[in-house]
Design a protein around this motif. Structure first.
Motif, mmCIF file in Angstrom:
data_model
loop_
_atom_site.group_PDB
_atom_site.id
_atom_site.type_symbol
_atom_site.label_atom_id
_atom_site.label_comp_id
_atom_site.label_asym_id
_atom_site.label_seq_id
_atom_site.Cartn_x
_atom_site.Cartn_y
_atom_site.Cartn_z
ATOM 1 N N ARG A 78 4.350 -23.495 -60.036
ATOM 2 C CA ARG A 78 4.451 -21.842 -60.498
ATOM 3 C C ARG A 78 3.904 -21.591 -58.937
ATOM 4 O O ARG A 78 4.134 -20.541 -57.947
ATOM 5 N N GLN A 125 5.868 -19.851 -55.062
ATOM 6 C CA GLN A 125 4.962 -18.657 -54.466
ATOM 7 C C GLN A 125 5.192 -18.042 -53.248
ATOM 8 O O GLN A 125 5.809 -19.376 -52.270
ATOM 9 N N ARG A 126 5.616 -17.028 -52.722
ATOM 10 C CA ARG A 126 6.674 -16.572 -51.635
ATOM 11 C C ARG A 126 5.194 -17.094 -50.335
ATOM 12 O O ARG A 126 5.748 -18.308 -49.309
#
Lengths: 281, 277
Positions: free
Chosen positions: B186, B190-191
């Motif tokens: 996760r 993320q960007r």
């Protein structure tokens, strides 16, 4: 079967280098790209790769000619490249201004040369330029389409080098009368690692001879920049082309995202659109 | 008997670079003893051997691209931590030896890399140990995906005793990690990943592929993991109790635990024992 036929003064064509993400991208966004660039070596090692041409035109790339090397490739390799060039009807063959074969250091009789799996930046010298001229003279007679040369990324100074990369490329283009495949990421990597000004260096190239442009990612590790086809092209790559676009009339732009299994498609679509706009005639 | 070929200029420069790239042991020798380069006509001061070794790391990284289908998290983490070149430079000599042995399939490449990283990453190095543990996780899943001829086991409990022999049903692997791969996934997807937000601790997972091909990953307690590791299809419940507790009287509680694992599909009983009891 479709073939790639760039129109004189037509719009720039945009494609993707063949790799794991291409099939899915074609399935969902076929209209976004004009061709897929396939490496000769991919077809040689896995002939079914050529079937991609049933869905999309193919542009041929190659790493096997060792254009800047002192050891020629086998005749059978050149025959195979010529066969694939005919089969794909590629308008040109993009080859690295690099070497992939070298003499062995020991003097064993009949020993095969050292064969690499990755092209290597050559010694940047007049001696190598003469070698490129000689090699191209021999290679050109084997193919019915032009060979264009792609600049290598330079990670460190090759022993015996006497010329900086931008001048080396310019000299090769002039002496050998050869057009260029400008890998803008390789160029950025080189200018960053060798502490050269990227835009000034770019303008020192014969940019009018650029037929095709490559974009890919780059990453900083262990103190220097490296080629990275699993990362998106950096903003600086687009800015660099922007700074010289008045002199560039490339026929094709290829995004090399062929190491990664996937890449955010929104990023790829955005970059494709940006390249079309940047290099619009 | 071989000597040194007489080369000069560009040809010699290319030969030295190529030899160093294909033979990491030779390159290491040159780094330790630069005079050896002088003996073949190359001034050691003109060649940046350390950079050449890094370049060999890039070449090795590209060579391992076929592993990416199994190691997406690992490669992403290596890129984010800037350790790709360092790892693959260190791995190159081992990789050469494995290729010479013909260990070239994607799963064999994953095996080689995972085994190497076990010694490359020490517990006290938080970044390397994170990479090691994500690789342990993906290696376990890769082994399950690549497993063929997976056989189930009889999960019926027909009055097993201390002499009964539990066996894995299908393929069961146990890994203890200092991170939760789901949470790592996760974070790094993320960007703008914040690697500092990756939680560290101690997690034990059981990875299971049943005869039906289904793959599951279960979070288990450390003791359950230890229990699963002692199940080898040869050792009876009484002996396992002896190994775990030093007390064969613990058989009843172990039988209860085995029951739970059988219900989860992870264990069964060796057929002859199941029939015999």
């Amino acid at each position: 079967m479709e073939y790639l036929v760039p129109e004189p003064l037509g719009p720039v064509l945009v494609g993707l280098a063949y790799g794991p993400m291409v099939a899915g991208f074609l399935e969902r966004h076929r209209s976004f790209i004009d061709y897929v660039e396939v490496a000769f070596e991919q077809i040689r090692h896995h002939p079914p790769t050529a079937r991609i041409q049933e869905d999309v035109p193919v542009l041929l790339h190659c790493s096997s000619m060792s254009v800047a090397g002192y050891v020629p490739p086998r005749e059978s390799t050149l025959d195979a490249i010529a066969d694939v060039a005919r089969q794909t009807r590629t308008p040109w063959i993009g080859e690295h201004l690099a070497f992939i074969l070298a003499d062995r250091l020991d003097d064993r009789v009949n020993a095969d040369p050292t064969e690499l799996t990755y092209t290597v930046c050559p010694q940047l010298s007049m001696e190598t330029i003469e070698r490129v001229e000689m090699n191209l003279g021999r290679l050109r007679s084997r193919f019915s389409v032009p060979i264009i040369l792609e600049n290598s990324p330079q990670y460190f100074a090759t022993p015996g080098s006497t010329i900086a990369m931008p001048r080396f490329i310019a000299q090769v283009a002039q002496v050998c009368n050869v057009d260029l495949l400008l890998d803008v990421t390789h160029f950025l990597i080189t200018t960053s690692n060798m502490e050269l000004d990227p835009l000034e260096s770019l303008h020192s190239l014969p940019l009018e001879r650029v037929v095709e442009i490559h974009f890919s990612g780059m990453s900083m590790q262990s103190g220097r920049w490296w080629d990275d086809h699993s990362a998106p092209a950096p903003e600086q790559a687009f800015e660099l082309i922007e700074g010289a676009k008045d002199r560039i009339r490339a026929k094709a732009v290829t995004f090399e995202y062929n190491w990664a299994l996937s890449m955010p498609e929104s990023v790829v679509i955005e970059q494709i659109a940006r390249a079309r706009e940047l290099l619009a005639v | 008997m071989t000597g040194v070929r007489s080369l000069s200029g560009g040809a010699l420069a290319h030969s030295v670079l190529a030899a160093g790239l294909v033979d990491p042991d030779l390159l290491s020798t040159w780094i330790r003893e630069p005079a050896r380069l002088a003996a073949i006509g190359v001034d050691p001061k003109t060649i940046d051997l350390d950079s050449l070794a890094d370049f060999a790391g890039l070449v090795e990284k590209v060579r391992q691209n076929p592993c990416r289908m199994y190691l997406q998290l690992t490669f992403r983490l290596l890129a984010l931590t800037g350790l790709e070149i360092e790892l693959f430079r260190d791995y190159a000599p081992t990789s050469v030896r494995r290729r010479q042995l013909g260990l070239n399939s994607p799963i064999e490449r994953v095996d080689g890399l995972a085994n190497f990283v076990e010694s490359w990453a020490k517990d006290e190095d938080p970044v390397r140990s994170l990479i090691r543990d994500v690789l342990r996780h993906e290696h376990a899943l890769a082994l399950l995906f690549a497993a063929t001829g997976v056989l189930g086991a009889d999960a019926r409990r027909v009055g097993p005793s201390g002499r009964s022999i539990p066996t894995h049903s299908g393929v069961v692997l146990v890994r203890t990690l200092s991170c939760d791969p789901e949470q790592v996934s996760r974070v790094i997807r993320q960007r703008i990943p914040d690697l500092a937000s990756i939680e560290r601790g101690r997690w034990t997972f059981a990875y299971h592929r049943g005869a039906d091909g289904r793959i599951q990953q279960l979070t288990v307690e450390q003791g359950v993991g230890d229990l699963l590791l002692l199940v080898d299809g040869e050792t009876c419940v009484g002996d396992i109790a002896e190994q775990l507790f030093g007390d064969r009287a613990a058989v009843e509680s172990l039988l209860s635990a085995f029951d739970q694992l059988a219900k989860a599909g992870l264990l069964g009983w060796r057929p002859d024992e199941a029939l015999a009891t």
